[in-house]
Every structure is written in C-alpha cells, then in structure tokens.
Design a protein around this motif. Structure first.
Motif, PDB file in Angstrom:
ATOM      1  N   GLY A   2      66.904  84.065  39.126  1.00 55.99           N
ATOM      2  CA  GLY A   2      67.140  85.493  39.245  1.00 55.99           C
ATOM      3  C   GLY A   2      68.608  85.802  39.048  1.00 55.99           C
ATOM      4  O   GLY A   2      69.438  84.902  38.876  1.00 55.99           O
ATOM      5  N   ARG A   3      68.929  87.085  39.096  1.00 56.21           N
ATOM      6  CA  ARG A   3      70.312  87.471  38.801  1.00 56.21           C
ATOM      7  C   ARG A   3      70.651  88.776  39.515  1.00 56.21           C
ATOM      8  O   ARG A   3      69.813  89.666  39.641  1.00 56.21           O
ATOM      9  CB  ARG A   3      70.505  87.634  37.297  1.00 56.21           C
ATOM     10  CG  ARG A   3      71.971  87.684  36.858  1.00 56.21           C
ATOM     11  CD  ARG A   3      72.046  87.662  35.349  1.00 56.21           C
ATOM     12  NE  ARG A   3      73.400  87.601  34.841  1.00 56.21           N
ATOM     13  CZ  ARG A   3      74.097  86.512  34.652  1.00 56.21           C
ATOM     14  NH1 ARG A   3      73.566  85.343  34.938  1.00 56.21           N
ATOM     15  NH2 ARG A   3      75.330  86.552  34.166  1.00 56.21           N
ATOM     16  N   PHE A   4      71.861  88.873  40.007  1.00 61.55           N
ATOM     17  CA  PHE A   4      72.373  90.093  40.614  1.00 61.55           C
ATOM     18  C   PHE A   4      73.148  90.888  39.560  1.00 61.55           C
ATOM     19  O   PHE A   4      73.857  90.312  38.732  1.00 61.55           O
ATOM     20  CB  PHE A   4      73.319  89.771  41.774  1.00 61.55           C
ATOM     21  CG  PHE A   4      72.648  89.070  42.933  1.00 61.55           C
ATOM     22  CD1 PHE A   4      71.993  89.795  43.913  1.00 61.55           C
ATOM     23  CD2 PHE A   4      72.692  87.682  43.047  1.00 61.55           C
ATOM     24  CE1 PHE A   4      71.386  89.156  44.978  1.00 61.55           C
ATOM     25  CE2 PHE A   4      72.090  87.035  44.108  1.00 61.55           C
ATOM     26  CZ  PHE A   4      71.436  87.767  45.083  1.00 61.55           C
ATOM     27  N   ASP A   5      73.014  92.230  39.629  1.00 62.86           N
ATOM     28  CA  ASP A   5      73.793  93.067  38.716  1.00 62.86           C
ATOM     29  C   ASP A   5      75.058  93.613  39.373  1.00 62.86           C
ATOM     30  O   ASP A   5      75.793  94.405  38.769  1.00 62.86           O
ATOM     31  CB  ASP A   5      72.943  94.221  38.179  1.00 62.86           C
ATOM     32  CG  ASP A   5      72.480  95.181  39.272  1.00 62.86           C
ATOM     33  OD1 ASP A   5      72.857  94.979  40.444  1.00 62.86           O
ATOM     34  OD2 ASP A   5      71.736  96.124  38.955  1.00 62.86           O
ATOM     35  N   GLY A   6      75.321  93.200  40.624  1.00 60.31           N
ATOM     36  CA  GLY A   6      76.519  93.624  41.323  1.00 60.31           C
ATOM     37  C   GLY A   6      76.323  94.802  42.259  1.00 60.31           C
ATOM     38  O   GLY A   6      77.227  95.129  43.048  1.00 60.31           O
ATOM     39  N   ASN A  54      63.479  91.055  40.898  1.00 63.09           N
ATOM     40  CA  ASN A  54      62.726  90.159  40.010  1.00 63.09           C
ATOM     41  C   ASN A  54      63.164  88.709  40.158  1.00 63.09           C
ATOM     42  O   ASN A  54      63.269  87.962  39.185  1.00 63.09           O
ATOM     43  CB  ASN A  54      62.869  90.606  38.554  1.00 63.09           C
ATOM     44  CG  ASN A  54      62.288  91.990  38.319  1.00 63.09           C
ATOM     45  OD1 ASN A  54      61.366  92.406  39.022  1.00 63.09           O
ATOM     46  ND2 ASN A  54      62.832  92.703  37.352  1.00 63.09           N
ATOM     47  N   PHE A  55      63.412  88.289  41.394  1.00 64.70           N
ATOM     48  CA  PHE A  55      63.753  86.899  41.683  1.00 64.70           C
ATOM     49  C   PHE A  55      62.490  86.072  41.889  1.00 64.70           C
ATOM     50  O   PHE A  55      61.461  86.591  42.360  1.00 64.70           O
ATOM     51  CB  PHE A  55      64.600  86.813  42.957  1.00 64.70           C
ATOM     52  CG  PHE A  55      66.084  86.818  42.720  1.00 64.70           C
ATOM     53  CD1 PHE A  55      66.816  85.646  42.760  1.00 64.70           C
ATOM     54  CD2 PHE A  55      66.761  87.994  42.463  1.00 64.70           C
ATOM     55  CE1 PHE A  55      68.175  85.639  42.555  1.00 64.70           C
ATOM     56  CE2 PHE A  55      68.122  88.005  42.259  1.00 64.70           C
ATOM     57  CZ  PHE A  55      68.839  86.820  42.310  1.00 64.70           C
ATOM     58  N   ARG A  56      62.580  84.799  41.555  1.00 64.87           N
ATOM     59  CA  ARG A  56      61.644  83.815  42.093  1.00 64.87           C
ATOM     60  C   ARG A  56      62.419  82.993  43.106  1.00 64.87           C
ATOM     61  O   ARG A  56      63.483  82.461  42.791  1.00 64.87           O
ATOM     62  CB  ARG A  56      61.083  82.884  41.025  1.00 64.87           C
ATOM     63  CG  ARG A  56      60.199  81.770  41.617  1.00 64.87           C
ATOM     64  CD  ARG A  56      59.543  80.923  40.564  1.00 64.87           C
ATOM     65  NE  ARG A  56      58.564  81.703  39.828  1.00 64.87           N
ATOM     66  CZ  ARG A  56      57.878  81.230  38.783  1.00 64.87           C
ATOM     67  NH1 ARG A  56      58.088  79.990  38.362  1.00 64.87           N
ATOM     68  NH2 ARG A  56      57.001  81.982  38.154  1.00 64.87           N
ATOM     69  N   ALA A 105      65.377  89.219  29.467  1.00 63.84           N
ATOM     70  CA  ALA A 105      65.340  90.429  30.273  1.00 63.84           C
ATOM     71  C   ALA A 105      65.460  90.150  31.763  1.00 63.84           C
ATOM     72  O   ALA A 105      65.823  91.046  32.535  1.00 63.84           O
ATOM     73  CB  ALA A 105      64.037  91.187  29.994  1.00 63.84           C
ATOM     74  N   TYR A 106      65.165  88.929  32.188  1.00 65.32           N
ATOM     75  CA  TYR A 106      65.214  88.618  33.617  1.00 65.32           C
ATOM     76  C   TYR A 106      66.645  88.390  34.110  1.00 65.32           C
ATOM     77  O   TYR A 106      66.905  88.491  35.302  1.00 65.32           O
ATOM     78  CB  TYR A 106      64.355  87.389  33.918  1.00 65.32           C
ATOM     79  CG  TYR A 106      62.882  87.639  33.658  1.00 65.32           C
ATOM     80  CD1 TYR A 106      62.159  88.543  34.410  1.00 65.32           C
ATOM     81  CD2 TYR A 106      62.234  86.966  32.625  1.00 65.32           C
ATOM     82  CE1 TYR A 106      60.820  88.770  34.152  1.00 65.32           C
ATOM     83  CE2 TYR A 106      60.901  87.196  32.366  1.00 65.32           C
ATOM     84  CZ  TYR A 106      60.194  88.093  33.126  1.00 65.32           C
ATOM     85  OH  TYR A 106      58.866  88.329  32.866  1.00 65.32           O
ATOM     86  N   ASN A 107      67.546  88.035  33.202  1.00 67.49           N
ATOM     87  CA  ASN A 107      68.939  87.842  33.640  1.00 67.49           C
ATOM     88  C   ASN A 107      69.884  88.834  32.970  1.00 67.49           C
ATOM     89  O   ASN A 107      71.072  88.544  32.763  1.00 67.49           O
ATOM     90  CB  ASN A 107      69.398  86.400  33.406  1.00 67.49           C
ATOM     91  CG  ASN A 107      69.291  85.973  31.948  1.00 67.49           C
ATOM     92  OD1 ASN A 107      69.119  86.803  31.061  1.00 67.49           O
ATOM     93  ND2 ASN A 107      69.386  84.669  31.704  1.00 67.49           N
TER      94      ASN A 107
END
Length: 753
Positions: A499-503, A515-517, A347-349
């Motif tokens: 973490g991850r960007f959704d654009g 929700n990044f570390r 769920a985090y990425n």
C-alpha cells in the motif's frame, strides 16, 4: 507502523497447445525411435517404472494414486517445450497464461488454485518456491533434460509434506553413469518466431568411465509477446491513470503498451554409479509487473520488471544396510530471490515506483528407508528436517539493500515520517513418515501410511494415506485412495503487506492510507481431505481408457478478505484487505482420458490422445455466500494426435475447449473492459464469468535432415487466431479479464549429435 490485524479479519471449441519451440530433450530420439514407440503396446508403456507415487520405483498399475507418465518420446512428439505446455494438456487442469506478474501463468489442478498447492520436483528434489509461495511456471521450466515427467493427482502429503495438496509433478532425468556406452551425446536447438521470439537450448551427457557420468544443459528464451493494444484495442485504450479519484497520468500523455518476457535455465548432474548423485539447477523468469493489466491499472514501464531466480543444489546417496534394507540420504538447498530492483508502477501506489523484494530459502536433510519384510510386504519410512527463512517486502520507496539486514534498511513510508518495517521470518519443520505396502494376492494390494510434521510456528499435523488396488484381469485395474494434506500458510500470505500513503492526515495528525493489504501473522494451516476412485481399462494392447472420480474438501482456506479499518496513534488505514482462514471449499470432479496407438498401412503410424473433464465445486470466502469455485471451467475437452509418415514427416494438431470460467470478481467490469456474464442476485456480491474458448495448435516436423541428425519444426499456436480472455486477477479489488495471445508461430531447428 502497520499493525497486524486480528484473526477474525476471504459450443465446442478447437484447441491446440504448445507455446514456443525451444528445448529439445535429453538424448533426443529420431523419428524412427518414435515409430518404434508407437509399435509398443500400451501394456508395456504402463509398466514404465515411476517413483512419484510412492517415492520408490513401481509401475502405474501398482500404485493406488491416479498418475500419468510422459516419456521422452511423448514429450517430443507432442511438443511440450516446458512444464506449462504439459500441464495445459492434462485433464482437470485450467491454465491461463500471462495473468499475474509474480507467477505469470495462473492454473488450477482439479480445483486447487496456484503453484503453491502443487509440488514440483526434479529427480525427487523440490524446485518450487522454497517457503511454499507462488513462483512462475512458464517458459522458465523448459524440459530439455527430461527423461520422463510423472504427474500424481490429489493430496500426497503423507509422503511429500505440506505443499503436496493438488498433486506432485516430478521431472526425471537420466543417470548417465549407467548408460549403455561411453562417450558424449547431446542436442542443440535454435528457434525464431513471431513477436520477436527467440529461443535456444542445449543438452549434452557423457559417460566418462565405468562409474562416472555427467549431464549439462541450459536454455534461453525471449519474446516481446503480442502488442495487445493492437489486437485488443478496445480493452487497451489509453485512459487516464487515476489514484484516489485524482488524475495522475492524462490519457494523451500515456506510454505505448509493452509486455515482453524472457527466461533462462542451467542444469548440471553428476552420477557416480547408482550410489551417488549431485546436481545443480537454476531457472530465471522475467516479466513486466504490468502483466495482464489495462491502462487504467498500470503504467507500461519497461523497467518495472519482476525477475525471479530459483537455485537448487542437492546430493543423494543410496546405500544398502542389509540384504532386505536399503536407505537413501538426501541433502538439498533451495533459494528463490526476486531482483531487488523489481518495482510496481500502478494505480495502487499512485503511479509511482513501489519496490519489492522477496528472498526465500530452504535447507533440508532426509533419510528414507525401504525394508523388504517378505515377498508380499514392504515397509517404507523416512525422517527429515527442513529449515526455512523468508523476506517479503513490498511498496518500498527504494530498492532493498541486500548488503544490510531487514531491520537495517532505514527506509520510511513515502510521503510520511513512518519507519518502513521489512517483514522477515525463520522457521523449521521436523517430519517423519511410514508406509506399509502389502500384496495380498496377485489381484489385490494395499497401501497404508501416515506422516507427522512438527512445524515450529504452526504445531503438529498428522496426515494419513490409505489405498487399494484391485486388478481382476489384465484389462482392468481399479484403484481407491484416501489422503489428507495440510498446507502451512506461506510467508507470502502471512507477512506480505502493500500500500501507499499520499501524505494526507486526519485532524489528529494520523497519516491516512487507503487500499492497503495488511499482514496477518495469525493464519492457520489449510486442511485438505480427498477421496479418489480410478478405473483403468485396456481393451486392446494399443487402446487405454482411464477414469478418475474425485472429491475434495478444504477447511481453513486462506482467502483475501476485506477487513475493518486499522487505527493507531500514527496511522488510519481505510478500505483494507488481508489474508485470513475464512474460507471453505469443496469440489467433485470426473476426468476421462484415453490413448490409442494405431497404424495406417505400411507408411503411417499414429497416436491419438484426449480427455474430457467435469468439475463442480463451491467456495465460501467467509461472507456466508456459497458460490462457484473461481478460475475453473466446469467442462473441458482436450484432443491431440500425431501422424507420422515413415521417418520423414510428422503432423500433430491439438485441440482445447473449455466452458465459461468464474473469475472470482466482486465487481462488474467497466465500460472499457470485455463483456462478461455476471450474476444479478441482489443478496450476494456480483460474481462474473469469462466466456469459454476454443483454441487450436498445430506442429509440423520435417525429420532426418543434415545427414539424418536434424529436425525442422514449425509450431503454430492459436491457429484460428481466437481473441479470447482468461479469468485472471485475484483479490477483492481486482476485476478484469486477461487477454490471451493471438496467433503465434515458431520455426525451430533441432540437431542431435
């Protein structure tokens, strides 16, 4: 580009242990040897030489440290197949299985959390994570080669360095060159069991001539583990997989649960007399990166694996400089690598593949000296140099290319044009220590030592060690020990970011990440101060009691903390967390353990052991709220006994009970998660607890088969099929408990030649 954040930015239950049945131990004894062991007095056993306490051979009664030693016979009869099994049986240790993919088993030792605070050695050589981070302590550390295992409790940095905070575990193997006779001996073990479990091991050693000996061994293990969706259906319902409040995986299309593990190891040691030893040790562990996670948090992708491979090669040369001065030169190199194909899908990425890569290396050289000043005084000193390097990369869009340098990977963050920076570092440490041991009388001795470490990143640290041993008679030994330790933050803590960007972008065309570390390269070392008092009482030759009272304080505790948004011209990172020196922790505990060897008539012998533990501790993560230390049961009871009938059969039941365990969560569990007790203090974040559990294990041995050379073992763990949970997870956004394994059995044949 991600920028570093500032430093200101964390009733009685039955139990049995022993999971699996794989490794037989070096030069495995027959049951007759075990019976001879039971006939020995505990006074003789307590005189077993150990090296962990002082880096030189002495008995347990001579060291001021609280130390436990397990012989080859005890390891075998108690069915400690691997180091995790042995740790689980120790007083003051909480071991929770299958809770994290990166280290698999989570454990605490007298309130200290994790393998990055416990120094694990093989023949005095470090075999843990080379740069001080976490690593798996599970089936991978099989004990087929162990002559004995020594466990020292409490800070030992004055002798061993930065990460000897919770204590030291030393797996000791045989010097085959000094064996009584030439020729080869060995063992082979094969086993099969429930949930697709298959295990095998071998060990052989030979004395080639008067000066040369060699030992070789290895093991392989595989298990599908229990289908937790069947045993915990409420917890593992197929629910929607959501990211940023959007459904990514509809429940109706979800995959079946999977959670298998496998491990391998290889050991080789060459001895040239008592002067020169060279060795190689490799161990590997595979688990899914969805370990312990429910459907809401992870996709059960059989390809999403976390595989760690640890390699250690070493050489040690003992030399005499004079009649009273001896030295030892040690050179070792260790490396731990996570397979570059490792990835998370959770769920985090956004339930997409986020690749990870870890490479950690350490090269060390040390010269230690032992100087006999007089009959009553000895001096010990050492000078060492260690070089480290580490790569810590997570949430990568593609596998790391090991043929390129960290700065040449050429990746961008998914859904953005931002370059992906792979964190890496190099550092070194210069160390020196000195220790003075004095025998003032036949009843009183003392130890005084100090160690200086000069770290290229974190500067200098001085850690003293002071101890007294008072033995008024043969039945009582009193010990007092004060020690300090420092633990430099590992690259895993200071560098790791995920973490991850959704654009999505804001009005200023900044990419929005949630929700990044984020990394924090301004961490400082933790500082530990500890005092322990130990009383050993032996009212008879076959009965022993040991009481250990301890108090410890940790300042500059590295914790996971929420932090303010990071805004740059390119990115806006929201809902962040980071590692910071925001915490303080203190704990006081009492461990009481006992062992009784007995005989019932002419045919039965027995060994009864057990411990009771109490601990009280508080922690402040930096939010000003003082609360119970996490992942620690305030009360524990562990009991075990071995009954042996002649040299034919043995029966070993083991019992483990613990009280509730605080799990460190700041959110209450959701409707689909198991019930937990949570505080309702409106002025403090919610802290939840996992209920205590009772677990019973049983081990049956049928001996002297196949011309007296084989033993057939039936090992049953969790005999009562208790469905219980561990206080698993970590980080402020993790808020679930981890289901533990139901009943499991293994049938194993050991053959000695």
């Amino acid at each position: 580009m991600l920028t570093p954040v500032p430093c200101h930015l964390r009733p009685l239950a039955l139990a049995l242990l022993c999971c699996g049945a794989t490794a037989i131990h070096a030069a495995t004894p027959t049951l007759e040897d075990v019976q001879q062991l039971l006939e020995l007095s505990l006074e003789d056993l307590l005189a077993t030489p150990v090296i962990t306490a002082s880096r030189q051979s002495e008995t347990r009664d001579q060291t001021p440290a609280h130390i436990m030693v397990f012989t080859r016979e005890q390891i075998r009869q108690r069915r400690y197949q691997n180091l995790a099994d042995l740790l689980e049986d120790l007083p003051g240790v909480n071991l929770q299985r299958g809770t994290k993919s990166s280290q698999f088993n989570q454990f605490t030792v007298q309130g200290y959390l994790g393998p990055n605070k416990l120094l694990v050695m093989l023949d005095g050589i470090r075999i843990g994570q080379p740069s001080g981070g976490n690593f798996p302590v599970a089936q991978n550390l099989a004990l087929y080669q162990a002559k004995q295992v020594e466990v020292l409790f409490g800070p030992a940095a004055a002798l061993y360095g930065a990460d000897a905070v919770a204590g030291v575990v030393n797996i000791v193997t045989d010097n085959t060159a000094t064996a009584a006779a030439q020729g080869a001996t060995g063992t082979v073990s094969v086993g099969t069991g429930r949930f697709g479990s298959r295990e095998a091991s071998f060990f052989t050693s030979a004395r080639i001539n008067d000066r040369l000996g060699i030992s070789v061994g290895g093991h392989s293990q595989h298990s599908d583990r229990a289908p937790l969706a069947d045993f915990y259906p409420r917890y593992f319902q197929k629910v929607d997989g959501e990211f940023d409040k959007k459904t990514i995986l509809p429940a109706a299309s979800r995959e079946d649960y999977a959670g298998g593990i496998r491990s391998h190891s290889l050991f080789a040691r060459l001895d040239l007399g008592e002067q020169l030893t060279a060795g190689f040790y490799r161990y590997r562990f595979n688990s899914l990166t969805s370990t312990g996670d429910p459907y809401a948090m992870a996709r059960y992708d059989s390809g999403a694996q976390w595989q760690t491979t640890n390699d250690t090669v070493y050489a040690r040369y003992h030399h005499r400089l004079s009649a009273n001065l001896r030295g030892t030169l040690t050179i070792d190199h260790g490396a731990m690598e996570v397979d570059p194909r490792a990835y998370y899908n959770n769920a985090y990425n956004g339930f997409e593949n986020g690749y990870s890569y870890v490479l950690s290396k350490r090269t060390g050289i040390e010269e230690s000296l032992r100087w006999r000043l007089s009959e009553r005084h000895q001096m010990q000193a050492g000078l060492g140099w260690q070089k480290y390097s580490a790569i810590e990369a997570a949430s990568m869009p593609q596998p790391y290319d090991t043929g390129k340098s960290p700065g040449s990977q050429g990746m961008t963050h998914p859904n953005t044009t931002l370059p992906f920076i792979v964190p890496d570092t190099q550092f070194h440490n210069l160390s020196a220590y000195v220790q003075w041991q004095a025998q003032w009388s036949s009843k009183l001795s003392s130890v005084a030592g100090v160690r200086l470490d000069r770290h290229s990143v974190y500067g200098s640290s001085v850690n003293p060690r002071l101890g007294l041993v008072f033995a008024p008679g043969k039945t009582h030994v009193f010990k007092a020990l004060y020690g300090e330790a420092f633990r430099a933050p590992s690259p895993e803590e200071s560098l790791s970011a995920m973490g991850r960007f959704d654009g999505s972008q804001d009005a200023d065309n900044r990419y929005i990440g949630t929700n990044f570390r984020v990394a924090n390269d301004r961490l400082e070392p933790e500082k530990v101060r500890s005092l322990s008092l130990t009383w050993d009482w032996r009212p008879t030759q076959n009965l022993n009691f040991s009481t250990n009272l301890y108090h410890s304080r940790i300042s500059n505790l590295v914790v996971t903390m929420p932090t303010a948004d990071v805004i740059t011209p390119d990115v806006w990172l929201r809902n962040l967390e980071t590692k910071d020196n925001a915490g303080r922790q203190h704990q006081m505990g009492l461990d009481v353990s006992a062992q009784w060897r007995f005989r019932l008539g002419a045919n039965w012998t027995g060994d009864l052991w057990g411990s009771a533990s109490w601990i009280h501790g508080r922690i402040d993560n930096g939010d000003g709220v003082d609360w119970q230390i996490p992942y620690v049961a305030s009360r524990q009871l562990k009991l075990g006994t071995t009954f042996a009938w002649r040299d034919q059969f043995s029966l070993t039941p083991k019992l483990r009970w613990s009280s509730t365990t605080t799990n460190g969560r700041v959110k209450a569990p959701g409707a689909l998660l198991p019930p937990a007790a949570c505080s309702t203090n409106p002025t403090a974040p919610t802290r939840c607890s996992t209920p205590g559990a009772t677990v019973l294990d049983l081990h049956l041995g049928w001996h002297k088969l196949l011309d007296g050379k084989a033993t057939l073992w039936l090992d049953v763990t969790n005999v009562l099929d208790k469905r219980y949970y561990a206080a698993g997870g970590g980080g402020r956004m993790t808020f679930w408990d981890m289901p533990q394994q139901p009943r499991r059995w293994m049938l194993t044949l050991d053959y000695h030649f």
